[in-house]
Scaffold this motif. Structure first.
Motif, PDB file in Angstrom:
ATOM      1  N   GLN A  45      40.010 -29.130  -1.995  1.00 50.80           N
ATOM      2  CA  GLN A  45      40.309 -30.074  -0.913  1.00 50.80           C
ATOM      3  C   GLN A  45      41.792 -30.039  -0.521  1.00 50.80           C
ATOM      4  O   GLN A  45      42.125 -30.120   0.664  1.00 50.80           O
ATOM      5  CB  GLN A  45      39.927 -31.493  -1.334  1.00 50.80           C
ATOM      6  N   VAL A  46      42.663 -29.945  -1.524  1.00 56.70           N
ATOM      7  CA  VAL A  46      44.098 -29.868  -1.214  1.00 56.70           C
ATOM      8  C   VAL A  46      44.385 -28.630  -0.385  1.00 56.70           C
ATOM      9  O   VAL A  46      45.120 -28.674   0.609  1.00 56.70           O
ATOM     10  CB  VAL A  46      44.944 -29.894  -2.510  1.00 56.70           C
ATOM     11  N   VAL A  51      48.169 -28.761   6.355  1.00 53.34           N
ATOM     12  CA  VAL A  51      49.619 -28.876   6.190  1.00 53.34           C
ATOM     13  C   VAL A  51      50.285 -27.552   5.831  1.00 53.34           C
ATOM     14  O   VAL A  51      51.513 -27.456   5.871  1.00 53.34           O
ATOM     15  CB  VAL A  51      49.973 -29.920   5.100  1.00 53.34           C
ATOM     16  N   TRP A  52      49.499 -26.550   5.493  1.00 56.42           N
ATOM     17  CA  TRP A  52      50.086 -25.347   4.905  1.00 56.42           C
ATOM     18  C   TRP A  52      50.709 -24.415   5.930  1.00 56.42           C
ATOM     19  O   TRP A  52      51.496 -23.540   5.563  1.00 56.42           O
ATOM     20  CB  TRP A  52      49.044 -24.618   4.055  1.00 56.42           C
ATOM     21  N   GLY A  53      50.435 -24.615   7.214  1.00 53.17           N
ATOM     22  CA  GLY A  53      51.025 -23.762   8.238  1.00 53.17           C
ATOM     23  C   GLY A  53      52.530 -23.906   8.355  1.00 53.17           C
ATOM     24  O   GLY A  53      53.209 -22.995   8.819  1.00 53.17           O
ATOM     25  N   GLN A  54      53.063 -25.055   7.921  1.00 52.06           N
ATOM     26  CA  GLN A  54      54.513 -25.257   8.015  1.00 52.06           C
ATOM     27  C   GLN A  54      55.258 -24.557   6.888  1.00 52.06           C
ATOM     28  O   GLN A  54      56.486 -24.538   6.876  1.00 52.06           O
ATOM     29  CB  GLN A  54      54.834 -26.740   8.050  1.00 52.06           C
ATOM     30  N   GLY A  55      54.543 -23.964   5.940  1.00 51.91           N
ATOM     31  CA  GLY A  55      55.190 -23.213   4.870  1.00 51.91           C
ATOM     32  C   GLY A  55      55.771 -24.109   3.799  1.00 51.91           C
ATOM     33  O   GLY A  55      55.531 -25.300   3.752  1.00 51.91           O
ATOM     34  N   GLY A  56      56.568 -23.486   2.926  1.00 53.02           N
ATOM     35  CA  GLY A  56      57.138 -24.197   1.784  1.00 53.02           C
ATOM     36  C   GLY A  56      58.590 -24.539   2.034  1.00 53.02           C
ATOM     37  O   GLY A  56      59.037 -24.512   3.183  1.00 53.02           O
ATOM     38  N   PRO A  57      59.294 -24.818   0.987  1.00 52.02           N
ATOM     39  CA  PRO A  57      58.863 -24.834  -0.404  1.00 52.02           C
ATOM     40  C   PRO A  57      57.876 -25.968  -0.692  1.00 52.02           C
ATOM     41  O   PRO A  57      57.887 -27.000  -0.035  1.00 52.02           O
ATOM     42  CB  PRO A  57      60.157 -25.040  -1.189  1.00 52.02           C
ATOM     43  N   VAL A  58      57.047 -25.727  -1.713  1.00 56.33           N
ATOM     44  CA  VAL A  58      56.056 -26.699  -2.166  1.00 56.33           C
ATOM     45  C   VAL A  58      56.381 -27.072  -3.600  1.00 56.33           C
ATOM     46  O   VAL A  58      56.553 -26.199  -4.443  1.00 56.33           O
ATOM     47  CB  VAL A  58      54.622 -26.127  -2.085  1.00 56.33           C
ATOM     48  N   SER A  59      56.459 -28.362  -3.861  1.00 58.10           N
ATOM     49  CA  SER A  59      56.669 -28.853  -5.218  1.00 58.10           C
ATOM     50  C   SER A  59      55.361 -29.389  -5.776  1.00 58.10           C
ATOM     51  O   SER A  59      54.567 -30.004  -5.055  1.00 58.10           O
ATOM     52  CB  SER A  59      57.696 -29.985  -5.226  1.00 58.10           C
ATOM     53  N   ALA A  60      55.160 -29.139  -7.057  1.00 59.93           N
ATOM     54  CA  ALA A  60      54.058 -29.770  -7.779  1.00 59.93           C
ATOM     55  C   ALA A  60      54.636 -30.311  -9.083  1.00 59.93           C
ATOM     56  O   ALA A  60      55.823 -30.653  -9.132  1.00 59.93           O
ATOM     57  CB  ALA A  60      52.925 -28.784  -8.013  1.00 59.93           C
ATOM     58  N   TYR A  61      53.854 -30.388 -10.102  1.00 62.05           N
ATOM     59  CA  TYR A  61      54.311 -30.879 -11.398  1.00 62.05           C
ATOM     60  C   TYR A  61      53.505 -30.155 -12.461  1.00 62.05           C
ATOM     61  O   TYR A  61      52.410 -29.660 -12.205  1.00 62.05           O
ATOM     62  CB  TYR A  61      54.118 -32.399 -11.510  1.00 62.05           C
ATOM     63  N   TRP A  62      54.072 -30.060 -13.653  1.00 59.81           N
ATOM     64  CA  TRP A  62      53.334 -29.497 -14.777  1.00 59.81           C
ATOM     65  C   TRP A  62      52.545 -30.649 -15.392  1.00 59.81           C
ATOM     66  O   TRP A  62      53.128 -31.662 -15.771  1.00 59.81           O
ATOM     67  CB  TRP A  62      54.294 -28.883 -15.793  1.00 59.81           C
ATOM     68  N   PRO A  63      51.198 -30.557 -15.478  1.00 61.16           N
ATOM     69  CA  PRO A  63      50.412 -31.712 -15.903  1.00 61.16           C
ATOM     70  C   PRO A  63      50.683 -32.106 -17.351  1.00 61.16           C
ATOM     71  O   PRO A  63      50.896 -31.260 -18.216  1.00 61.16           O
ATOM     72  CB  PRO A  63      48.969 -31.237 -15.720  1.00 61.16           C
ATOM     73  N   MET A  64      50.681 -33.405 -17.586  1.00 61.74           N
ATOM     74  CA  MET A  64      50.784 -33.928 -18.941  1.00 61.74           C
ATOM     75  C   MET A  64      49.738 -35.018 -19.112  1.00 61.74           C
ATOM     76  O   MET A  64      49.218 -35.555 -18.136  1.00 61.74           O
ATOM     77  CB  MET A  64      52.188 -34.446 -19.233  1.00 61.74           C
ATOM     78  N   LEU A 182      52.490 -42.389   0.372  1.00 60.47           N
ATOM     79  CA  LEU A 182      52.056 -40.997   0.436  1.00 60.47           C
ATOM     80  C   LEU A 182      51.356 -40.732   1.766  1.00 60.47           C
ATOM     81  O   LEU A 182      50.768 -41.631   2.371  1.00 60.47           O
ATOM     82  CB  LEU A 182      51.103 -40.687  -0.718  1.00 60.47           C
ATOM     83  N   ASP A 183      51.394 -39.472   2.202  1.00 64.97           N
ATOM     84  CA  ASP A 183      50.694 -39.092   3.434  1.00 64.97           C
ATOM     85  C   ASP A 183      49.207 -38.848   3.188  1.00 64.97           C
ATOM     86  O   ASP A 183      48.377 -39.138   4.039  1.00 64.97           O
ATOM     87  CB  ASP A 183      51.328 -37.824   4.014  1.00 64.97           C
ATOM     88  N   TRP A 184      48.894 -38.284   2.034  1.00 66.75           N
ATOM     89  CA  TRP A 184      47.514 -37.950   1.682  1.00 66.75           C
ATOM     90  C   TRP A 184      47.279 -38.302   0.217  1.00 66.75           C
ATOM     91  O   TRP A 184      48.209 -38.254  -0.585  1.00 66.75           O
ATOM     92  CB  TRP A 184      47.234 -36.453   1.830  1.00 66.75           C
ATOM     93  N   ILE A 185      46.027 -38.617  -0.102  1.00 62.97           N
ATOM     94  CA  ILE A 185      45.592 -38.716  -1.497  1.00 62.97           C
ATOM     95  C   ILE A 185      44.293 -37.936  -1.602  1.00 62.97           C
ATOM     96  O   ILE A 185      43.388 -38.088  -0.761  1.00 62.97           O
ATOM     97  CB  ILE A 185      45.386 -40.172  -1.941  1.00 62.97           C
ATOM     98  N   VAL A 186      44.223 -37.076  -2.616  1.00 57.35           N
ATOM     99  CA  VAL A 186      43.034 -36.254  -2.822  1.00 57.35           C
ATOM    100  C   VAL A 186      42.496 -36.522  -4.226  1.00 57.35           C
ATOM    101  O   VAL A 186      43.248 -36.452  -5.210  1.00 57.35           O
ATOM    102  CB  VAL A 186      43.348 -34.752  -2.650  1.00 57.35           C
ATOM    103  N   THR A 187      41.210 -36.855  -4.291  1.00 53.60           N
ATOM    104  CA  THR A 187      40.514 -37.005  -5.566  1.00 53.60           C
ATOM    105  C   THR A 187      39.348 -36.026  -5.584  1.00 53.60           C
ATOM    106  O   THR A 187      39.102 -35.314  -4.596  1.00 53.60           O
ATOM    107  CB  THR A 187      39.971 -38.434  -5.762  1.00 53.60           C
ATOM    108  N   GLU A 188      38.618 -36.023  -6.677  1.00 53.59           N
ATOM    109  CA  GLU A 188      37.437 -35.151  -6.756  1.00 53.59           C
ATOM    110  C   GLU A 188      36.364 -35.544  -5.755  1.00 53.59           C
ATOM    111  O   GLU A 188      35.516 -34.734  -5.410  1.00 53.59           O
ATOM    112  CB  GLU A 188      36.878 -35.135  -8.191  1.00 53.59           C
ATOM    113  N   ARG A 189      36.429 -36.765  -5.242  1.00 49.95           N
ATOM    114  CA  ARG A 189      35.390 -37.267  -4.337  1.00 49.95           C
ATOM    115  C   ARG A 189      35.739 -37.165  -2.865  1.00 49.95           C
ATOM    116  O   ARG A 189      34.855 -37.033  -2.017  1.00 49.95           O
ATOM    117  CB  ARG A 189      35.082 -38.732  -4.648  1.00 49.95           C
TER     118      ARG A 189
END
Length: 195
Positions: A45-46, A51-64, A182-189
């Motif tokens: 879904q993400v 939103v991906w047409g505008q390119g990066g940089p893209v930040s994420a996080y290392w899951p904990m 936030l602009d978007w929230i994505v869950t499994e549903r």
């Protein structure tokens, strides 16, 4: 910058702390097999967001702990040749260092893993943000230090995408003046357009 958790706590902050504890307990109680099944649904879904047409940089996080895992998203964005980065806390503020899948990471405090200090600092245009809890307006509860809210404020024009599990949704997140929606929230549903 000062740590928001070191300041006197408002009524909203106290309510958030109780909601945070309950939300983290719900998330931690999710079966790992379910989370492993849901993470690819979240990633799909993400990656379908417009939103991906505008390119990066893209930040994420290392899951904990029991956070939704953004690494499959990062691997696909890397295949699409988007510049990636991960956050690190330096001098009391969140910065973003360039990183790509399978490059080294080092302990970064708070139980996180981050790119090594020699990696260049970048300014992301799109951020994947972890959640303790969220509401449908786009407000989130994190771990209570305010790093993401300050980073979103400092970065200016960005796209912020919260990723988590449906069990983390609450009715209303108590708002504080520093909170950034936030602009978007994505869950499994589902995918929720907030902004």
């Amino acid at each position: 910058m000062t740590d928001l958790s070191a300041q006197p706590r408002s009524e909203a902050a106290l309510r958030k702390a109780a909601l945070r504890d309950a939300a983290l307990a719900r998330r931690d109680a999710l079966e790992i097999d379910d989370r492993l099944e849901w993470d690819p649904d979240i990633a799909r879904q993400v990656l379908e967001l417009p939103v991906w047409g505008q390119g990066g940089p893209v930040s994420a996080y290392w899951p904990m702990r029991s956070e939704a895992d953004p690494r499959p998203i990062l691997e696909e964005l890397n295949r699409r040749a988007l510049l990636l980065c991960l956050p690190a806390i330096v001098g009391g503020r969140m910065i973003f260092r360039q990183w790509a899948p399978y490059e080294p990471i080092v302990p970064g405090g708070f139980g996180t893993l981050v790119p090594p200090p020699q990696q260049p600092e970048v300014q992301p245009r799109i951020l994947l943000v972890p959640l303790a809890a969220f509401d449908r307006r786009g407000y989130r509860i994190g771990y209570g230090k305010g790093y993401y809210d300050r980073a979103l404020s400092d970065l200016g024009q960005t796209v912020s995408i919260g990723i988590g599990y449906a069990a983390q949704e609450i009715g209303t997140v108590p708002e504080e003046p520093h909170d950034k929606r936030l602009d978007w929230i994505v869950t499994e549903r589902e995918t929720i357009r907030c902004g």
